[in-house]
Design an enzyme around this catalytic site. Structure first.
Site, mmCIF file in Angstrom:
data_model
loop_
_atom_site.group_PDB
_atom_site.id
_atom_site.type_symbol
_atom_site.label_atom_id
_atom_site.label_comp_id
_atom_site.label_asym_id
_atom_site.label_seq_id
_atom_site.Cartn_x
_atom_site.Cartn_y
_atom_site.Cartn_z
ATOM 1 N N ASP A 21 0.831 -1.196 0.000
ATOM 2 C CA ASP A 21 0.000 0.000 0.000
ATOM 3 C C ASP A 21 0.871 1.253 0.000
ATOM 4 O O ASP A 21 1.966 1.254 0.566
ATOM 5 C CB ASP A 21 -0.901 -0.011 1.243
ATOM 6 C CG ASP A 21 -2.061 0.955 1.130
ATOM 7 O OD1 ASP A 21 -2.353 1.421 0.010
ATOM 8 O OD2 ASP A 21 -2.675 1.257 2.168
ATOM 9 N N ASN A 69 -10.618 -3.007 -6.133
ATOM 10 C CA ASN A 69 -9.869 -1.977 -6.852
ATOM 11 C C ASN A 69 -10.506 -1.574 -8.181
ATOM 12 O O ASN A 69 -10.122 -0.555 -8.778
ATOM 13 C CB ASN A 69 -8.426 -2.421 -7.100
ATOM 14 C CG ASN A 69 -7.570 -2.380 -5.850
ATOM 15 O OD1 ASN A 69 -6.564 -3.094 -5.753
ATOM 16 N ND2 ASN A 69 -7.945 -1.564 -4.870
#
Length: 243
Positions: A21, A69
């Site tokens: 991330d 996503n």
């Protein structure tokens, strides 16, 4: 490897999973587009894979793209898919040179045909490698994985190939995407976020977690090693009392 290094590796995790991330924030800090951060993150993956054998990590699983996503902008998703295709094609021979076996987990149905073909190709090409096992979670979600595994298990029961009384934790695990992999010992999330984001929900039941502030493009092999050293100081009891 020296005796000291060999002793240090005894307390290292065999299987590490990473939620990579912070690529977007890393790019934003540099006033660059988010895809610039994803490109930097992809380069970092190579360094971490290269470092695994020396650090005693035999299995590395990375969270590349989640089922959630797809909610990102169309341009970012398209850029990521293009990056995945380029990355796999570019790194294929490097994987062979380093003895890396590559696997993909996740639902491939929604991915484009060219990307799926590259995934199949690199899996077939590296099937005999055993120095490092790299698993890439692509269009992956933990709940989705369990739902797909349960659906396949139910089909076996419906076809009388499996009796309901035979269904237990071990049986269900055989239908998961990760059925040939050991469960992760350590799950790392970069960028300061302290959540697991639907990643390896079943497999990480007894994993140790490390949430670190470092953004993924800044996650060097040195940072990786320091996290592994922290793991070595933990006592894993798996529900038992201390010895």
């Amino acid at each position: 490897m020296s005796r000291v290094a060999d002793e240090a590796q005894k307390n290292r995790p065999r299987h590490v999973a990473i939620i990579m991330d912070g690529n977007g924030r890393w790019a934003t800090q540099r006033k660059r587009p988010r895809l610039f951060g994803h490109q930097a993150g992809a380069r970092r993956v190579r360094e971490i894979v290269e470092a695994c054998p020396e650090l005693g990590v035999h299995y590395l699983t990375i969270f590349a793209f989640s089922t959630e996503n797809w909610k990102r902008t169309q341009s970012e998703v398209a850029g990521l898919m293009s990056l995945f295709r380029r990355y796999i094609a570019k790194e294929m021979q490097e994987f062979m040179r380093q003895g890396v076996r590559v696997r993909f987990i996740g639902d491939r149905v929604r991915l484009d045909a060219k990307l799926r073909a590259l995934m199949d190709e690199v899996e077939a090409l590296t099937i005999a490698n055993d120095r490092t096992h790299l698993t890439i979670a692509l269009n992956y979600g933990g709940r989705d994985e369990v739902a797909r595994a349960t659906r396949r298990l139910a089909q076996e029961v419906a076809a009388d190939r499996l009796h309901p009384d035979e269904v237990d934790e071990t049986t269900l695990a055989r239908f998961l995407d990760t059925c040939v992999l050991p469960d992760p010992d350590l799950v790392i999330r970069t960028s300061g976020e302290a959540r697991i984001s639907n990643f390896l929900l079943w497999q990480s039941a007894y994993a140790e977690y490390e949430f670190i502030d470092t953004l993924w493009p800044d996650f060097t092999p040195e940072v990786f090693e320091s996290v592994l050293e922290n793991f070595g100081n933990r006592e894993r009891r798996f529900g038992a009392v201390p010895a």
